[in-house]
Every structure is written in structure tokens, then in C-alpha cells.
Design a protein around this motif. Structure first.
Motif, PDB file in Angstrom:
ATOM      1  N   ARG A 283      28.269  -0.297-102.619  1.00  0.00           N
ATOM      2  CA  ARG A 283      27.404   0.781-103.114  1.00  0.00           C
ATOM      3  C   ARG A 283      27.226   0.721-104.624  1.00  0.00           C
ATOM      4  N   ASP A 284      28.279   0.254-105.326  1.00  0.00           N
ATOM      5  CA  ASP A 284      28.258   0.244-106.784  1.00  0.00           C
ATOM      6  C   ASP A 284      29.162  -0.876-107.295  1.00  0.00           C
ATOM      7  N   VAL A 285      29.356  -0.914-108.619  1.00  0.00           N
ATOM      8  CA  VAL A 285      30.148  -1.985-109.236  1.00  0.00           C
ATOM      9  C   VAL A 285      31.600  -1.944-108.753  1.00  0.00           C
ATOM     10  N   GLU A 286      32.170  -0.740-108.675  1.00  0.00           N
ATOM     11  CA  GLU A 286      33.552  -0.606-108.219  1.00  0.00           C
ATOM     12  C   GLU A 286      33.720  -1.207-106.826  1.00  0.00           C
ATOM     13  N   SER A 287      32.829  -0.846-105.917  1.00  0.00           N
ATOM     14  CA  SER A 287      32.895  -1.329-104.538  1.00  0.00           C
ATOM     15  C   SER A 287      32.749  -2.847-104.490  1.00  0.00           C
ATOM     16  N   PHE A 288      31.844  -3.396-105.287  1.00  0.00           N
ATOM     17  CA  PHE A 288      31.636  -4.848-105.311  1.00  0.00           C
ATOM     18  C   PHE A 288      32.914  -5.561-105.741  1.00  0.00           C
ATOM     19  N   CYS A 289      33.498  -5.116-106.850  1.00  0.00           N
ATOM     20  CA  CYS A 289      34.682  -5.798-107.390  1.00  0.00           C
ATOM     21  C   CYS A 289      35.897  -5.637-106.472  1.00  0.00           C
ATOM     22  N   GLN A 290      36.029  -4.471-105.853  1.00  0.00           N
ATOM     23  CA  GLN A 290      37.136  -4.262-104.924  1.00  0.00           C
ATOM     24  C   GLN A 290      37.044  -5.217-103.738  1.00  0.00           C
ATOM     25  N   GLN A 291      35.831  -5.359-103.197  1.00  0.00           N
ATOM     26  CA  GLN A 291      35.659  -6.272-102.058  1.00  0.00           C
ATOM     27  C   GLN A 291      35.869  -7.728-102.465  1.00  0.00           C
ATOM     28  N   LEU A 292      35.445  -8.060-103.691  1.00  0.00           N
ATOM     29  CA  LEU A 292      35.641  -9.421-104.194  1.00  0.00           C
ATOM     30  C   LEU A 292      37.130  -9.741-104.294  1.00  0.00           C
ATOM     31  N   VAL A 293      37.912  -8.817-104.860  1.00  0.00           N
ATOM     32  CA  VAL A 293      39.359  -9.017-105.006  1.00  0.00           C
ATOM     33  C   VAL A 293      40.030  -9.094-103.629  1.00  0.00           C
ATOM     34  N   GLN A 294      39.618  -8.240-102.695  1.00  0.00           N
ATOM     35  CA  GLN A 294      40.157  -8.291-101.330  1.00  0.00           C
ATOM     36  C   GLN A 294      39.879  -9.636-100.671  1.00  0.00           C
ATOM     37  N   MET A 295      38.677 -10.156-100.904  1.00  0.00           N
ATOM     38  CA  MET A 295      38.322 -11.474-100.355  1.00  0.00           C
ATOM     39  C   MET A 295      39.192 -12.567-100.951  1.00  0.00           C
ATOM     40  N   GLU A 296      39.445 -12.463-102.275  1.00  0.00           N
ATOM     41  CA  GLU A 296      40.291 -13.458-102.940  1.00  0.00           C
ATOM     42  C   GLU A 296      41.693 -13.464-102.317  1.00  0.00           C
ATOM     43  N   GLU A 298      42.564 -12.355 -99.323  1.00  0.00           N
ATOM     44  CA  GLU A 298      42.444 -12.792 -97.934  1.00  0.00           C
ATOM     45  C   GLU A 298      42.319 -14.314 -97.848  1.00  0.00           C
ATOM     46  N   ALA A 299      41.504 -14.892 -98.740  1.00  0.00           N
ATOM     47  CA  ALA A 299      41.295 -16.340 -98.731  1.00  0.00           C
ATOM     48  C   ALA A 299      42.584 -17.086 -99.066  1.00  0.00           C
ATOM     49  N   ILE A 300      43.329 -16.565-100.052  1.00  0.00           N
ATOM     50  CA  ILE A 300      44.601 -17.204-100.427  1.00  0.00           C
ATOM     51  C   ILE A 300      45.589 -17.155 -99.266  1.00  0.00           C
ATOM     52  N   GLN A 301      45.652 -16.013 -98.587  1.00  0.00           N
ATOM     53  CA  GLN A 301      46.541 -15.857 -97.430  1.00  0.00           C
ATOM     54  C   GLN A 301      46.190 -16.839 -96.317  1.00  0.00           C
ATOM     55  N   LYS A 302      44.876 -16.967 -96.051  1.00  0.00           N
ATOM     56  CA  LYS A 302      44.435 -17.873 -94.986  1.00  0.00           C
ATOM     57  C   LYS A 302      44.741 -19.332 -95.315  1.00  0.00           C
ATOM     58  N   VAL A 303      44.510 -19.708 -96.565  1.00  0.00           N
ATOM     59  CA  VAL A 303      44.803 -21.086 -96.971  1.00  0.00           C
ATOM     60  C   VAL A 303      46.300 -21.348 -96.893  1.00  0.00           C
ATOM     61  N   SER A 304      47.102 -20.344 -97.274  1.00  0.00           N
ATOM     62  CA  SER A 304      48.574 -20.480 -97.210  1.00  0.00           C
ATOM     63  C   SER A 304      49.026 -20.636 -95.767  1.00  0.00           C
ATOM     64  N   SER A 305      48.391 -19.905 -94.847  1.00  0.00           N
ATOM     65  CA  SER A 305      48.759 -20.006 -93.436  1.00  0.00           C
ATOM     66  C   SER A 305      48.385 -21.370 -92.871  1.00  0.00           C
ATOM     67  N   TYR A 306      47.221 -21.920 -93.336  1.00  0.00           N
ATOM     68  CA  TYR A 306      46.833 -23.271 -92.908  1.00  0.00           C
ATOM     69  C   TYR A 306      47.901 -24.284 -93.354  1.00  0.00           C
ATOM     70  N   SER A 307      48.352 -24.097 -94.604  1.00  0.00           N
ATOM     71  CA  SER A 307      49.339 -25.028 -95.178  1.00  0.00           C
ATOM     72  C   SER A 307      50.645 -24.932 -94.400  1.00  0.00           C
ATOM     73  N   GLY A 308      50.983 -23.677 -94.011  1.00  0.00           N
ATOM     74  CA  GLY A 308      52.218 -23.467 -93.262  1.00  0.00           C
ATOM     75  C   GLY A 308      52.188 -24.163 -91.915  1.00  0.00           C
ATOM     76  N   LEU A 309      50.988 -24.166 -91.306  1.00  0.00           N
ATOM     77  CA  LEU A 309      50.849 -24.837 -90.008  1.00  0.00           C
ATOM     78  C   LEU A 309      51.011 -26.343 -90.139  1.00  0.00           C
ATOM     79  N   GLY A 310      50.572 -26.816 -91.351  1.00  0.00           N
ATOM     80  CA  GLY A 310      50.668 -28.262 -91.535  1.00  0.00           C
ATOM     81  C   GLY A 310      52.103 -28.681 -91.718  1.00  0.00           C
TER      82      GLY A 310
END
Length: 310
Positions: A283-296, A298-310
Motif C-alpha cells: 500500500r505504501d513505502v513501509e509495506s513495500f520495504c517490510q515485504q522486501l525484508v521478509q522476502m530476503e 525467506e530466501a536465505i532460509q530456503k537457500v540454507s535448507s537446500y544446502s542442508g539437504l546437500g
């Protein structure tokens, strides 16, 4: 989180145009050059600053600029405004022979009478004060993104200060639209429905988009996050990435991806545009940045889980 490499989120052309107008503060004004004999053969162009009020551009022209003479004889003109880019992203687009998307308006350039000009100047001051206040009150999350921008003067209010500091005199014009064209990064043009332009509104993100994009692209950590986004959400291996544009539904990324594998270390790469959409509209700048940080995160967690599987 959704990603798409070939199908961008659908926005009306009018919405895109309104967001471009709201994100920038300067454009190129064209008027018909006149001489002592009334000849109208050439076009005079100069860069001018503007503000949008109730969907209409109000343009500040320096007192001694030739536009002020031209419009006395013929009020017809055109006005072109591009998405603002700075730094490495601008250089990259130029190297790709791409240009920022822009809006091309045609219409009449009408000078304001003194009382109306004062009213518009007061409106400009109010907009600037509101933006400056908002920036001071942004959360730590937003400030963290904006502070990475090396181009301090990339917010609209910072760039419009000279219009009210009294250093130069201006004539204020209202640009009465008669037609609007959207011009994409490859130079393709599409006419915009005039009624749609009248009805739709720009995003609350638009005035801050230039500084947000620059802040993200100037941060090595956030650039690395864009690379992760390409891998996690799009299943694309990118060597480098820049944020190209943003809106309430997500953002576009330029990713450097493999175009030809040679097997001898001389692999060829190309820059390709990808789209990533939010789970919820920002809706606004706050919402954009919050979702961006959440994505960051989430992405780090997913990559870490991939590495753990390896």
C-alpha cells in the motif's frame, strides 16, 4: 511469492503513466518556436521541473526561457517525462541500448494568472513538507533501504527546493492534456485512453521509487538478495542483478544469466528482465520495504535448507 520471467503483472497503461509522472520531477517541454515573422517551423525544447496536482502537470519555466515567448503566439506543446534512473542502472540500460519507460503528452501550455500561480506554489510547498516529514518518520526498515542511496537528491522534494527558494523567477504553466502515449524501454509506443488517465491515481510508492531503487541497487547485500530471489522464486541462476522498477504489486529485476555455455570458461551472459510479485499489495513505502525484508529472510532460509539437504 510469485515469479514470472515472461509475463509481467498487468497494469493499465494509464496507471503506468500516472506512476511515472508522480515518480519524477523534471521533463522535457517542447513548444513551437516563433520568430518576428510568425514562422512556426522549429521546435524549442528544454528541461523543466513540474508537480502533478489533480492529475495535471504544473510546469515551472524560468522567466527568461524562450517557452514564455513561444506560448504567447501558440499554446500547443508536448511534454515528455521518463522514469528516473541514476547510477549504475542508468549506465547498464544505456549499454543495452534500452531507455527508461516514459510518458509523452500533447496539449496546451497555459500560463497561470497570479492568484492561481500562488495557489499552485503553496501546494508545492505543502507536498514538499509532507514528503520531508514522511521521510523523517519512516521506520528503521525503510530508512535502511533509503540510506544506501548515494544520490541524496533523488527524492522529489529535494529536487524541487530551488523552485521556492527565491533564487530564480519562474512562470508557472498548467499543461492541459489532449493526448497521452506510453513509450516502453524499447521505444514501442501505445496510446493511453484519456478517460483512464482522468480516473486512475498514482501509487503512494511513486514519489519515493527513485530513491528506493537506487538504495537497493547501491547496497551489495540487497543486490545479492536480488540474485537469491532469481534462484528461489524464479529458478533462475543469475550472476548479478539490479532492481529495474517497482510498484504496489511487486518489482522487475534485471538479471545477468547464461545465454551460451561454451565449456571452455568463456561462457556468454546476457541481461534479462524478470518479474517478482508480492503475496499482498504494498500500500505504501513501509509495506513495500517490510515485504522486501521478509522476502530476503525467506530466501536465505530456503537457500540454507537446500544446502542442508546437500
Amino acid at each position: 511469492m510469485k515469479g514470472s520471467s515472461n509475463k509481467a503483472t498487468v497494469f493499465t497503461l494509464a496507471e503506468k503513466c500516472k506512476n511515472i509522472l508522480a515518480s519524477n520531477w523534471q521533463g522535457h517541454l517542447n513548444t513551437i518556436k516563433t520568430d518576428a515573422h510568425g514562422s512556426k517551423e522549429n521546435i524549442y525544447t528544454s528541461k523543466v521541473k513540474y508537480i502533478v496536482k489533480k492529475g495535471k502537470p504544473f510546469i515551472w519555466v524560468p522567466e527568461h526561457d524562450l517557452h514564455n515567448v513561444n506560448t504567447i503566439i501558440d499554446e500547443r506543446g508536448s511534454f515528455s517525462v521518463a522514469s528516473p534512473f541514476s547510477g549504475a542502472l542508468g549506465k547498464l540500460l544505456k549499454s543495452m541500448n534500452k531507455f527508461p519507460a516514459r510518458v509523452a503528452l500533447t496539449g496546451d501550455v497555459v500560463p497561470l494568472k497570479e492568484k492561481k500561480a500562488q495557489s499552485v506554489a503553496e501546494f508545492l510547498k505543502e507536498v514538499m513538507l509532507a514528503e520531508e516529514k514522511a521521510i523523517k518518520e519512516f521506520s528503521y526498515t525503510v530508512s535502511g533501504v533509503l540510506s544506501s542511496s548515494k544520490h541524496f537528491s533523488t527524492t522529489r522534494s529535494e529536487n524541487l527546493k530551488e523552485l521556492i527558494d527565491g533564487g530564480e523567477k519562474y512562470v508557472i504553466y498548467k499543461f492541459n492534456l489532449s493526448s497521452c502515449m506510453f513509450v516502453d524501454g524499447n521505444g514501442g509506443t501505445r496510446e493511453v485512453d484519456f478517460e483512464d488517465m482522468e480516473k486512475c491515481k498514482s501509487s503512494l510508492l511513486a514519489p519515493y521509487s527513485a530513491k528506493l531503487i537506487d538504495g537497493i541497487n547501491q547496497s551489495e547485500a540487497r543486490r545479492r538478495a536480488l540474485i537469491l530471489f532469481c534462484f528461489v522464486y524464479l529458478n533462475v541462476n543469475a550472476r548479478d542483478a539490479y532492481m529495474l522498477s517497482l510498484d504496489r504489486k511487486g518489482f522487475d529485476v534485471l538479471g545477468k544469466v547464461l545465454s551460451k555455455a561454451t565449456g571452455n570458461g568463456d561462457d556468454e551472459y546476457q541481461w534479462k528482465q524478470f518479474r517478482i510479485t508480492f503475496k499482498e499489495e504494498a500500500r505504501d513505502v513501509e509495506s513495500f520495504c517490510q515485504q522486501l525484508v521478509q522476502m530476503e529472510e525467506e530466501a536465505i532460509q530456503k537457500v540454507s535448507s537446500y544446502s542442508g539437504l546437500g
